[in-house]
Design a protein around this motif. Structure first.
Motif, mmCIF file in Angstrom:
data_model
loop_
_atom_site.group_PDB
_atom_site.id
_atom_site.type_symbol
_atom_site.label_atom_id
_atom_site.label_comp_id
_atom_site.label_asym_id
_atom_site.label_seq_id
_atom_site.Cartn_x
_atom_site.Cartn_y
_atom_site.Cartn_z
ATOM 1 N N SER A 16 0.879 -1.388 -0.515
ATOM 2 C CA SER A 16 -0.370 -0.223 -0.166
ATOM 3 C C SER A 16 1.410 1.464 0.043
ATOM 4 O O SER A 16 1.313 1.568 0.523
ATOM 5 N N TYR A 18 0.478 5.040 0.775
ATOM 6 C CA TYR A 18 0.870 5.668 1.586
ATOM 7 C C TYR A 18 0.675 7.560 0.634
ATOM 8 O O TYR A 18 1.922 7.820 1.879
ATOM 9 N N THR A 22 -0.023 10.796 6.922
ATOM 10 C CA THR A 22 -0.275 10.212 8.001
ATOM 11 C C THR A 22 0.771 10.359 9.290
ATOM 12 O O THR A 22 -0.571 10.471 10.190
ATOM 13 N N ASP A 40 -9.692 8.177 3.971
ATOM 14 C CA ASP A 40 -9.165 6.808 4.936
ATOM 15 C C ASP A 40 -7.955 6.636 4.532
ATOM 16 O O ASP A 40 -7.189 6.100 6.062
ATOM 17 N N SER A 41 -7.395 6.878 3.862
ATOM 18 C CA SER A 41 -5.991 6.766 3.701
ATOM 19 C C SER A 41 -4.932 7.099 4.797
ATOM 20 O O SER A 41 -3.746 7.249 4.517
ATOM 21 N N SER A 44 -3.595 3.968 7.086
ATOM 22 C CA SER A 44 -3.269 3.829 6.373
ATOM 23 C C SER A 44 -1.908 2.713 6.932
ATOM 24 O O SER A 44 -1.701 1.762 6.053
ATOM 25 N N ASN A 45 -1.314 3.661 7.187
ATOM 26 C CA ASN A 45 -0.140 3.808 7.877
ATOM 27 C C ASN A 45 -0.663 1.855 9.521
ATOM 28 O O ASN A 45 -0.548 3.042 10.772
ATOM 29 N N ASN A 49 -1.138 3.598 13.186
ATOM 30 C CA ASN A 49 -2.616 3.175 14.088
ATOM 31 C C ASN A 49 -1.822 2.688 16.246
ATOM 32 O O ASN A 49 -3.294 2.894 16.071
ATOM 33 N N THR A 77 -8.494 -0.315 12.365
ATOM 34 C CA THR A 77 -8.059 -1.169 11.915
ATOM 35 C C THR A 77 -7.841 -1.813 11.685
ATOM 36 O O THR A 77 -7.075 -2.621 10.995
#
Length: 387
Positions: A16, A18, A22, A40-41, A44-45, A49, A77
Motif C-alpha cells: 500500500s 501511503y 499519515t 481513509d488513507s 493506511s499505516n 495507528n 484498522t
C-alpha cells in the motif's frame, strides 16, 4: 491471469502506498480537527495507528471526547470493533452532527449484525448530507427484505450505480422485485449508464457473481459494453463456457474491447488453449496496450510453456512490470532452477522500488538472490539492498 500460489504473493498486501499525510496522527493537537481525517488513507499505516492506540491507552484522561474520532478509526484498522464502537459513541455524544462519524458508527453496528440500529444511524447521516449513506441504507433494505423502501433513494443510487457495481446490483434487484412485473426500463437505463470499464477496476468477487445472477434473470437488458460484468462473474466462478460465449458476444460488437480480449485470453488458457490465449494477447499488443506484457508474463508463469517466454522475450526485456507480476516472477525464480533471467527482469526498472522499500519483501528478495549467488549480478544487488 490465474491466481498464483507462490511463496511471496502474500507480501503484496504490504504494498500500500501511503499517499495521504499519515503523519497528522503523530500530533495529538490535530485530533480535534476532524477535517484532517476525512480521507481513509490517513489511516493506511498500521504502525502509526498502533502507536496512537498505545498512547491513548497509556493516558486516556488526556483526551477529550472531541479528540476521539481518529482514535476510534485507529482501533477500527486494528480490528478492534468493540473499542471502535465505544470511542465513536463518546465522540458522537460531543459532536452529534458529524455525518461521517455517524456513518462509521452505523457501519460498526452492521458488522455486529445490528441492522435495526444501524439503519436509523445511516438515515441520520444521510439527512446530515452524507449521500454515501444512501448506498448502505439500500444494502440493509435489500438484506432485510425491505427492497420496496429503496425507492426513496433512487436519485442518489442512480448516480452511484454509474461507477459502483454493488449499487447497480441493488438497483437491478429493486427493478426485479416484482417477478411478474419487472421494471425493465429502469434496468436498461441503469445498465446503459454504467461505466463498466471503471467497475472492472474496483469491484469485488461477490458483486461480479451477483451481476452474473442478475444477468441470468433478464438477459435482454444488457448491452454489449456492460456484458463485460457478468462475463467477469462467469470467469471468476469457473463457468468457462458461458464466459467464452459472453466475451465472444462483446468482441463481435467491438473487436477492440481490450478488457474482453484479456478476459477471453484467460478463458482460453483455462480451456486448454495456450496458443489461443497468446493470440488474443497479440491482438491487444497490436492495439497499442503495452500493459498486456504483464499478462503475457503471467501466461508464461502459469503455463510454464517456454515457447511463450521465447515469443515475448524481447517484449519482456526492459519492460516495467507491475508489482504483482514482479512478485510472481520472483516466486517463479525461487521455485524453478536456472531462472536468473526471470529474477533480474523482476528486479530491473523503476517499478521494483515499492518492493525494495518494503522490509518483508526485501527480505524475501535477499533469499532468492542468495539462491543465485554464483551470478555476479546477485552480489551487486545484495550490496545495493544492504545500503
Amino acid at each position: 491471469m490465474k491466481k498464483l500460489s507462490i511463496i511471496m504473493i502474500a507480501a503484496a498486501l504490504a504494498l500500500s502506498a501511503y499517499a495521504a499525510n499519515t503523519d497528522v496522527l503523530k500530533d495529538k493537537s490535530n485530533f480535534s480537527k476532524v477535517e484532517l481525517f476525512a480521507e481513509d488513507s490517513v489511516f493506511s499505516n498500521p504502525q502509526i495507528n498502533a502507536e496512537v492506540v498505545k498512547a491513548y491507552e497509556t493516558n486516556p484522561d488526556a483526551y477529550s471526547d472531541k479528540e476521539l474520532f481518529p482514535v476510534a478509526i485507529c482501533y477500527m484498522t486494528l480490528h478492534r470493533p468493540e473499542k471502535t464502537k465505544a470511542m465513536l459513541e463518546k465522540y458522537i455524544a460531543s459532536s452529534p452532527n458529524d455525518a461521517k462519524a455517524i456513518r462509521t458508527y452505523a457501519n460498526i453496528l452492521a458488522v455486529f449484525g445490528d441492522f435495526e440500529n444501524a439503519l436509523p444511524n445511516f438515515k441520520k447521516s444521510y439527512v446530515l448530507g452524507d449521500k454515501e449513506s444512501a448506498k448502505l441504507i439500500a444494502l440493509i433494505l435489500l438484506q432485510t427484505n425491505r427492497i420496496d423502501d429503496v425507492k426513496e433513494y433512487l436519485p442518489e443510487l442512480s448516480e452511484f450505480a454509474k461507477t459502483d457495481l454493488g449499487v447497480l446490483n441493488i438497483l437491478l434487484s429493486y427493478a426485479y422485485r416484482n417477478q411478474n412485473n419487472r421494471d425493465v426500463e429502469l434496468a436498461k437505463r441503469s445498465i446503459n449508464a454504467a461505466q463498466a470499464g471503471e467497475m472492472l477496476k474496483n469491484s469485488s468477487l461477490d458483486t461480479f457473481l451477483m451481476a452474473l445472477n442478475l444477468y441470468m434473470v433478464e438477459k435482454g437488458v444488457w448491452n454489449a459494453n456492460a456484458l463485460i460484468l457478468p462475463a467477469r462473474g462467469a470467469m471468476l466462478s469457473g463457468h468457462w463456457g458461458l464466459a467464452r460465449s459472453l466475451y465472444s458476444e462483446i468482441l463481435e460488437a467491438n473487436p477492440s474491447n481490450i478488457d474482453a480480449l484479456k478476459g477471453k485470453s484467460i478463458v482460453e488458457f483455462n480451456l486448454g488453449g495456450i496458443n489461443e490465449a497468446s493470440a488474443l494477447l497479440d491482438k491487444i499488443l497490436a492495439l497499442g496496450d503495452k500493459s498486456v506484457i504483464n499478462d503475457a508474463m503471467e501466461l508464461f508463469i502459469v503455463s510454464k510453456n517456454q515457447g511463450i517466454f521465447e515469443k515475448y522475450k524481447k517484449n519482456f526485456e526492459n519492460f516495467d512490470f507491475s508489482p504483482k507480476v514482479r512478485l510472481a516472477m520472483l516466486g517463479f525464480a525461487a521455485n524453478t532452477e536456472g531462472r536468473a533471467d526471470m529474477l533480474f527482469m523482476a528486479l530491473s526498472g523503476e517499478g521494483v522500488k515499492p518492493l525494495l522499500e518494503n522490509e518483508r519483501i526485501a527480505g524475501e528478495i535477499k533469499t532468492v538472490l542468495k539462491k543465485y549467488e554464483s551470478d555476479p549480478r546477485s552480489k551487486e544487488f545484495l550490496k545495493k539492498l544492504s545500503k
